[in-house]
Write a protein that holds these residues in place. Structure first.
Motif, PDB file in Angstrom:
ATOM      1  N   ARG A 249      20.326   6.168 -11.758  1.00 58.21           N
ATOM      2  CA  ARG A 249      21.544   5.379 -11.605  1.00 58.21           C
ATOM      3  C   ARG A 249      21.887   5.071 -10.150  1.00 58.21           C
ATOM      4  O   ARG A 249      22.400   4.006  -9.830  1.00 58.21           O
ATOM      5  N   GLU A 250      21.590   6.022  -9.231  1.00 57.77           N
ATOM      6  CA  GLU A 250      22.019   5.827  -7.852  1.00 57.77           C
ATOM      7  C   GLU A 250      21.095   4.914  -7.053  1.00 57.77           C
ATOM      8  O   GLU A 250      21.437   4.499  -5.943  1.00 57.77           O
ATOM      9  N   LEU A 251      19.913   4.579  -7.595  1.00 60.44           N
ATOM     10  CA  LEU A 251      18.961   3.766  -6.841  1.00 60.44           C
ATOM     11  C   LEU A 251      19.250   2.281  -6.985  1.00 60.44           C
ATOM     12  O   LEU A 251      19.661   1.815  -8.054  1.00 60.44           O
ATOM     13  N   PRO A 252      19.009   1.508  -5.924  1.00 53.61           N
ATOM     14  CA  PRO A 252      19.152   0.052  -6.038  1.00 53.61           C
ATOM     15  C   PRO A 252      18.045  -0.514  -6.914  1.00 53.61           C
ATOM     16  O   PRO A 252      16.949   0.053  -7.000  1.00 53.61           O
ATOM     17  N   ALA A 253      18.317  -1.641  -7.574  1.00 53.08           N
ATOM     18  CA  ALA A 253      17.321  -2.260  -8.451  1.00 53.08           C
ATOM     19  C   ALA A 253      16.163  -2.846  -7.654  1.00 53.08           C
ATOM     20  O   ALA A 253      15.027  -2.910  -8.136  1.00 53.08           O
ATOM     21  N   THR A 254      16.451  -3.306  -6.441  1.00 50.65           N
ATOM     22  CA  THR A 254      15.415  -3.906  -5.602  1.00 50.65           C
ATOM     23  C   THR A 254      15.533  -3.359  -4.180  1.00 50.65           C
ATOM     24  O   THR A 254      16.565  -2.803  -3.798  1.00 50.65           O
ATOM     25  N   VAL A 255      14.456  -3.523  -3.421  1.00 55.60           N
ATOM     26  CA  VAL A 255      14.479  -3.185  -2.000  1.00 55.60           C
ATOM     27  C   VAL A 255      14.036  -4.412  -1.207  1.00 55.60           C
ATOM     28  O   VAL A 255      13.196  -5.196  -1.664  1.00 55.60           O
ATOM     29  N   GLY A 256      14.594  -4.555  -0.024  1.00 54.17           N
ATOM     30  CA  GLY A 256      14.247  -5.682   0.828  1.00 54.17           C
ATOM     31  C   GLY A 256      12.988  -5.399   1.629  1.00 54.17           C
ATOM     32  O   GLY A 256      12.804  -4.296   2.151  1.00 54.17           O
ATOM     33  N   MET A 258       9.918  -7.472   4.371  1.00 52.84           N
ATOM     34  CA  MET A 258       9.591  -8.631   5.198  1.00 52.84           C
ATOM     35  C   MET A 258       8.113  -8.915   5.024  1.00 52.84           C
ATOM     36  O   MET A 258       7.259  -8.107   5.398  1.00 52.84           O
ATOM     37  N   GLU A 259       7.796 -10.057   4.406  1.00 54.13           N
ATOM     38  CA  GLU A 259       6.405 -10.428   4.172  1.00 54.13           C
ATOM     39  C   GLU A 259       5.913 -11.330   5.293  1.00 54.13           C
ATOM     40  O   GLU A 259       6.642 -12.181   5.812  1.00 54.13           O
ATOM     41  N   LEU A 260       4.635 -11.126   5.664  1.00 51.32           N
ATOM     42  CA  LEU A 260       4.043 -11.945   6.705  1.00 51.32           C
ATOM     43  C   LEU A 260       3.576 -13.265   6.119  1.00 51.32           C
ATOM     44  O   LEU A 260       3.000 -13.316   5.031  1.00 51.32           O
ATOM     45  N   SER A 261       3.834 -14.330   6.842  1.00 50.18           N
ATOM     46  CA  SER A 261       3.348 -15.651   6.461  1.00 50.18           C
ATOM     47  C   SER A 261       2.849 -16.354   7.715  1.00 50.18           C
ATOM     48  O   SER A 261       2.941 -15.817   8.826  1.00 50.18           O
ATOM     49  N   ALA A 262       2.327 -17.547   7.561  1.00 47.40           N
ATOM     50  CA  ALA A 262       1.827 -18.300   8.708  1.00 47.40           C
ATOM     51  C   ALA A 262       2.938 -18.603   9.704  1.00 47.40           C
ATOM     52  O   ALA A 262       2.685 -18.810  10.897  1.00 47.40           O
ATOM     53  N   ASP A 263       4.175 -18.612   9.221  1.00 41.25           N
ATOM     54  CA  ASP A 263       5.323 -18.915  10.082  1.00 41.25           C
ATOM     55  C   ASP A 263       6.048 -17.665  10.563  1.00 41.25           C
ATOM     56  O   ASP A 263       7.132 -17.760  11.149  1.00 41.25           O
ATOM     57  N   GLY A 264       5.485 -16.500  10.311  1.00 42.74           N
ATOM     58  CA  GLY A 264       6.135 -15.267  10.727  1.00 42.74           C
ATOM     59  C   GLY A 264       6.645 -14.482   9.533  1.00 42.74           C
ATOM     60  O   GLY A 264       6.050 -14.492   8.454  1.00 42.74           O
ATOM     61  N   PHE A 265       7.787 -13.827   9.713  1.00 43.83           N
ATOM     62  CA  PHE A 265       8.373 -13.014   8.645  1.00 43.83           C
ATOM     63  C   PHE A 265       9.132 -13.869   7.645  1.00 43.83           C
ATOM     64  O   PHE A 265       9.774 -14.858   7.995  1.00 43.83           O
ATOM     65  N   GLN A 266       9.060 -13.456   6.397  1.00 47.75           N
ATOM     66  CA  GLN A 266       9.844 -14.074   5.340  1.00 47.75           C
ATOM     67  C   GLN A 266      10.511 -12.962   4.539  1.00 47.75           C
ATOM     68  O   GLN A 266       9.836 -12.081   4.006  1.00 47.75           O
ATOM     69  N   SER A 267      11.842 -12.982   4.459  1.00 51.73           N
ATOM     70  CA  SER A 267      12.571 -11.957   3.711  1.00 51.73           C
ATOM     71  C   SER A 267      12.299 -12.091   2.226  1.00 51.73           C
ATOM     72  O   SER A 267      12.219 -13.199   1.688  1.00 51.73           O
ATOM     73  N   SER A 268      12.145 -10.957   1.557  1.00 48.42           N
ATOM     74  CA  SER A 268      11.870 -10.958   0.132  1.00 48.42           C
ATOM     75  C   SER A 268      12.433  -9.684  -0.486  1.00 48.42           C
ATOM     76  O   SER A 268      12.891  -8.785   0.223  1.00 48.42           O
ATOM     77  N   GLN A 269      12.411  -9.626  -1.802  1.00 49.32           N
ATOM     78  CA  GLN A 269      12.854  -8.454  -2.549  1.00 49.32           C
ATOM     79  C   GLN A 269      11.761  -8.073  -3.538  1.00 49.32           C
ATOM     80  O   GLN A 269      11.124  -8.938  -4.137  1.00 49.32           O
ATOM     81  N   ILE A 270      11.534  -6.770  -3.695  1.00 47.95           N
ATOM     82  CA  ILE A 270      10.642  -6.297  -4.755  1.00 47.95           C
ATOM     83  C   ILE A 270      11.397  -5.270  -5.580  1.00 47.95           C
ATOM     84  O   ILE A 270      12.293  -4.586  -5.075  1.00 47.95           O
ATOM     85  N   PRO A 271      11.066  -5.151  -6.875  1.00 49.82           N
ATOM     86  CA  PRO A 271      11.715  -4.118  -7.693  1.00 49.82           C
ATOM     87  C   PRO A 271      11.445  -2.730  -7.115  1.00 49.82           C
ATOM     88  O   PRO A 271      10.319  -2.418  -6.718  1.00 49.82           O
ATOM     89  N   THR A 272      12.452  -1.912  -7.066  1.00 43.35           N
ATOM     90  CA  THR A 272      12.289  -0.554  -6.570  1.00 43.35           C
ATOM     91  C   THR A 272      11.231   0.201  -7.372  1.00 43.35           C
ATOM     92  O   THR A 272      10.517   1.057  -6.838  1.00 43.35           O
ATOM     93  N   GLY A 273      11.091  -0.151  -8.655  1.00 44.45           N
ATOM     94  CA  GLY A 273      10.112   0.505  -9.511  1.00 44.45           C
ATOM     95  C   GLY A 273       8.685   0.408  -9.004  1.00 44.45           C
ATOM     96  O   GLY A 273       7.863   1.283  -9.293  1.00 44.45           O
ATOM     97  N   ILE A 274       8.365  -0.636  -8.254  1.00 51.88           N
ATOM     98  CA  ILE A 274       7.011  -0.767  -7.695  1.00 51.88           C
ATOM     99  C   ILE A 274       6.705   0.414  -6.775  1.00 51.88           C
ATOM    100  O   ILE A 274       5.597   0.949  -6.765  1.00 51.88           O
ATOM    101  N   LEU A 275       7.698   0.835  -6.014  1.00 51.32           N
ATOM    102  CA  LEU A 275       7.498   1.932  -5.065  1.00 51.32           C
ATOM    103  C   LEU A 275       7.511   3.295  -5.751  1.00 51.32           C
ATOM    104  O   LEU A 275       7.149   4.301  -5.137  1.00 51.32           O
ATOM    105  N   LEU A 276       7.935   3.346  -7.009  1.00 50.52           N
ATOM    106  CA  LEU A 276       7.985   4.600  -7.757  1.00 50.52           C
ATOM    107  C   LEU A 276       6.797   4.770  -8.700  1.00 50.52           C
ATOM    108  O   LEU A 276       6.718   5.755  -9.437  1.00 50.52           O
TER     109      LEU A 276
END
Length: 310
Positions: A249-256, A258-276
């Protein structure tokens, strides 16, 4: 031509020698039914030495392998002629900003070993190189971050025995390392460190500064703690399709991130579950946090111990 690598030497009860490729280093120091040992480690005459007794300049720490370690389960034969003849020494850095967030990087999908897996910056120890110097070099090479003396403190978190592939179900091992995990705490705020990031696209596809709550949850998802067979078992952790209701319950659904692209950093979100996620026993590997990183995060959570340095 490959650059020379520092090989791991072991010393137990007077016997000493280089660790052989495919032979479990952890198994030299612990009974067959366990996977962890308390050892002394350090550099001696250009070798990384692990011993059951202290030696000049050594530090006492934990050496651990996963329960599904191929070297433990009989993976002593190199998978191809590309296998290295000995066990190489490596270093990885858990960099903590002043606010307590820790930097992890997602390995590029083009890398031969552990592609698309989240890890701290790290790499091989070079001949004549001290551990902290190696960690700072790898941090700079992979992320562009250069920490100045006096702006950080560090401590030894532990040693992890790593083979790739990580399970015999994916074939015989092709590389074998003892990874020294270092915890570096910077006096700089996360925002200032983030502004200096310039990751190498050959090695890094994304970066993330993870908060303590998420770090603790990742450390708790120990690979091999559930399931049978090879011991990796996914267990009941959330997958990428999981909604907030599947997470503690206390964990956020997603985490922010920064993905690398040809133009530099791009902000993104992935489900926290991926890291678990836990490492899958069969089939293709997944985007997840590496087993060794979970070990290091658990050691970090346990607090300072013997072998700390400032």
């Amino acid at each position: 031509m490959a650059s020379p690598r520092v090989l791991v030497h072991v010393q137990r009860a007077g016997a000493r020698g280089a660790a052989a490729f495919g032979q479990s280093v952890t198994g030299v120091f612990c009974p067959a039914h366990t996977d962890v040992a308390l050892v002394s480690c350090g550099l001696e005459r250009g070798h990384f030495l692990i011993s059951d007794v202290p030696f000049p300049g050594s530090a006492v720490t934990v050496l651990k392998r996963p329960p599904f370690c191929p070297a433990k389960l009989g993976g002593a034969t190199p998978g191809d002629r590309g296998g290295h003849p000995g066990v190489a020494a490596a270093v990885a850095v858990l960099l903590e900003a002043a606010c307590g967030h820790v930097l992890l990087t997602r390995r590029a999908t083009t890398l031969r070993h552990f592609p698309n897996v989240w890890v701290p910056p790290g790499g091989h120890l070079e001949p004549g190189e001290e551990l902290v110097a190696a960690g700072l070099r790898e941090l700079a090479e992979e992320t562009g971050l250069r920490l100045e003396p006096g702006t950080f403190s560090w401590r030894l978190l532990g040693l992890w025995e790593s083979l790739f592939p990580p399970a015999l179900s994916r074939g015989p091992p092709r590389c074998h390392h003892i990874v020294t995990y270092l915890g570096l705490r910077s006096a700089e705020p996360r925002e200032r460190l983030q502004a200096q990031l310039c990751p190498s696209p050959c090695e890094v596809s994304a970066v993330a500064w993870l908060e303590p709550l998420v770090l603790d949850a990742i450390a708790a998802t120990e690979d091999g703690a559930e399931g049978s067979g090879s011991g990796l078992g996914l267990g009941s952790e959330p997958g990428p399709e999981s909604g907030p209701g599947s997470l503690p319950r206390e964990l956020p659904a997603t985490v922010g991130i920064m993905e690398l692209s040809a133009d530099g950093f791009q902000s993104s979100q992935i489900p926290t579950g991926i890291l678990l996620r836990r490492a899958p026993a069969h089939g293709p590997d997944l985007e997840r946090v590496s087993t060794g990183t979970k070990f290091a995060l658990g050691r970090r959570r346990a607090g300072p111990g013997r072998g700390d340095r400032e």
